[in-house]
Design an enzyme around this catalytic site. Sequence first.
Site: not given
Length: 345
Positions: A47-49, A240, A250
């Site tokens: 996860r995390g853009a 994001d 975000n």
Amino acid sequence: MTPIYPVIWRDDRVLLIDQTLLPTQYALVEINDYQDMVKAIKTMIVRGAPAIGVAAAYGMYLGAREINTQQRDTFLTQLEIVAQKLRETRPTAVNLFWAISQMLKTASESLGTVEEIKHNLLITAQNIQKQDLQTCQNIGNNGLEILANKPEKLTILTHCNAGALATAGYGTALGVIRSLWTAKRLAGVYADETRPRLQGAKLTAWECVQEGIPVTVITDNMAAHCMKKGLIDAVIVGADRIAANGDTANKIGTYGLAVISKMHQVPFYVAAPLSTVDFELETGEKIPIEERHPSEIYQVGHTRLCPEGVNYYNPAFDVTPAELITAIITEEKVVKPIDLLAFKE
């Protein structure tokens, strides 16, 4: 410490740090085909853009590797099916769509055999990963330059996790914090727990502990109190997706944090690569907001928190208006939100 790389290409397969198990267990998940990558992104193993973008790029290569044809047109048609499956995993993170677009561009522009196209796709995925790591280091350096102008060391508040785990390594918001720490300009970090999935409490705190950075975890509703007490010098968050006017999506709770930062005159920075800017969207009103399963709200682990029969609303992101953002820290330079359009190609 050993660098943290959430996405690893090794022995013709992808290894992902299973972020759903942190901080109590560090484990790697082996990904051998694109369907496994789709599942890993959906279930937030990764996860995390930016990290999602890197994972999706490798997912595109894994999908390409499974296509059994020597006909170029057939290959490209089937690769688009792989791309669509990956696009459907997380609708808000624009890096996902950017990385898939880069992979499709490589495929369409590559000459030679299908096998040569597949090889070029692997090279592109590896380059996306390398470029993101360098980008994050540049963001960290630019953030250090803009922030380290006070005589005293700074205390930074951050929300969710925008660290090495959310990127190819090093991090965006936490990358700035890392650069401050290395330069001995950081007193410590306050990490919002970040309900409902607790990425701040679990992931940001874990990363800080690995690096020896002093970190204090607070619940999300304590931030205003901490600012009023003068405990916070600046807020740095990731993103994001950023609209052309600087409105920023975000993790849910970011908008409220920006509002109280404005109230207490605490600078509010967004740290993100330029690939996070979606110049096709004029404002944040058009950013799609992912809604996740209500179980994230009504239970923690196997413990139920809410009574049966209540309703739930679980948006994973919110949008912070550009006027609440002090500046956006990119790999090129630190800019006011209104100046983002200068980077449009």
